[in-house]
Design an enzyme around this catalytic site. Sequence first.
Site, PDB file in Angstrom:
ATOM      1  N   HIS A 149       4.323   0.346   6.363  1.00  0.00           N
ATOM      2  CA  HIS A 149       3.258   1.189   6.897  1.00  0.00           C
ATOM      3  C   HIS A 149       3.635   1.585   8.323  1.00  0.00           C
ATOM      4  O   HIS A 149       3.873   0.738   9.180  1.00  0.00           O
ATOM      5  CB  HIS A 149       1.921   0.455   6.893  1.00  0.00           C
ATOM      6  CG  HIS A 149       0.783   1.292   7.421  1.00  0.00           C
ATOM      7  ND1 HIS A 149       0.038   2.135   6.615  1.00  0.00           N
ATOM      8  CD2 HIS A 149       0.289   1.434   8.685  1.00  0.00           C
ATOM      9  CE1 HIS A 149      -0.873   2.748   7.347  1.00  0.00           C
ATOM     10  NE2 HIS A 149      -0.735   2.345   8.597  1.00  0.00           N
ATOM     11  N   CYS A 150       3.693   2.893   8.568  1.00  0.00           N
ATOM     12  CA  CYS A 150       4.061   3.413   9.889  1.00  0.00           C
ATOM     13  C   CYS A 150       2.787   3.728  10.661  1.00  0.00           C
ATOM     14  O   CYS A 150       2.009   4.597  10.267  1.00  0.00           O
ATOM     15  CB  CYS A 150       4.926   4.671   9.735  1.00  0.00           C
ATOM     16  SG  CYS A 150       5.367   5.448  11.305  1.00  0.00           S
ATOM     17  N   PHE A 151       2.576   3.027  11.765  1.00  0.00           N
ATOM     18  CA  PHE A 151       1.366   3.235  12.556  1.00  0.00           C
ATOM     19  C   PHE A 151       1.421   4.543  13.335  1.00  0.00           C
ATOM     20  O   PHE A 151       0.377   5.123  13.647  1.00  0.00           O
ATOM     21  CB  PHE A 151       1.158   2.059  13.510  1.00  0.00           C
ATOM     22  CG  PHE A 151       0.719   0.808  12.819  1.00  0.00           C
ATOM     23  CD1 PHE A 151      -0.605   0.605  12.486  1.00  0.00           C
ATOM     24  CD2 PHE A 151       1.638  -0.174  12.485  1.00  0.00           C
ATOM     25  CE1 PHE A 151      -1.023  -0.542  11.840  1.00  0.00           C
ATOM     26  CE2 PHE A 151       1.241  -1.339  11.839  1.00  0.00           C
ATOM     27  CZ  PHE A 151      -0.095  -1.519  11.512  1.00  0.00           C
TER      28      PHE A 151
END
Length: 274
Positions: free
Chosen positions: A121-123
């Site tokens: 998951h890329c913030f």
Amino acid sequence: MLVLRLLNVVAPAYFLCISLVTFVLQIFLFIPSMFRDPSTTPLFSPALLHGALFLFLSANALGNYVLVIQSSPEDLDKDLNLGKGGEVADWLDGSRSPGSALPSTHFCRLCARVTQRHDHHCFFTGNCIGSRNMRNFIMFCLYTSLACLDSLVAGMAYISATLSMSFVDPLAFLTLLPHSISQFFSGALLSSEMFVILMLYLWLGIGLACAGFCCHQMLLILRGQTRYQVRKGMVVRARPWRENLQEVFGKRWLLGLLIPVLSVENDYRRQKEK
């Protein structure tokens, strides 16, 4: 979980703010400072070439960033094979293991969606990275690192001309920040110049981080793995590295390298399913 959700909102806003500041500094400060006499500037002057290069890098970085967000993970109830007797509720309460459906399928509580061939998951995009947007994510990291390197070089040239200093000595850049802080508080340095110096180190950090992440991601792709598989200790079937690359980038990889295009189901995967 509340902190992660807050970070999921703040990180994209932070990235967009840094991008806007970089664009303003390049267009209104660095590039104009390269023109000595606009009336006698040749068509292919270094300033114009640098401006065209920066716009090309920025357009690709921003375009792939938008495509990463646009290529969202699969909806919970749309074309998702959860296996025999599988329900969405089984994913929500954690009673069903992620590997029991599709390979490397994972439910993200931040996105509230299921990602096929989940990587992480890329913030900074507020989205999960998987099979639908992996290519755009790698291109985003690549062009972001190049845009930061370009801004770093232009910023150093601007500081060198403004403060009449040389960066021939490798230690000059390392000692620039402490000397600038002391000069700023003594009144010998303007706030605008101090801001540019701080941005130099920010561009260096972001550029190195994106370049390192891009190289690490490419290594995993060559091995046919994802970060999620490595973290969970999943065993993947060994395949030639060319097939692994083709699965992510497709046969028309050169087009995606030059312009931001949507990462859709490639020909290799469609032929494999047939």
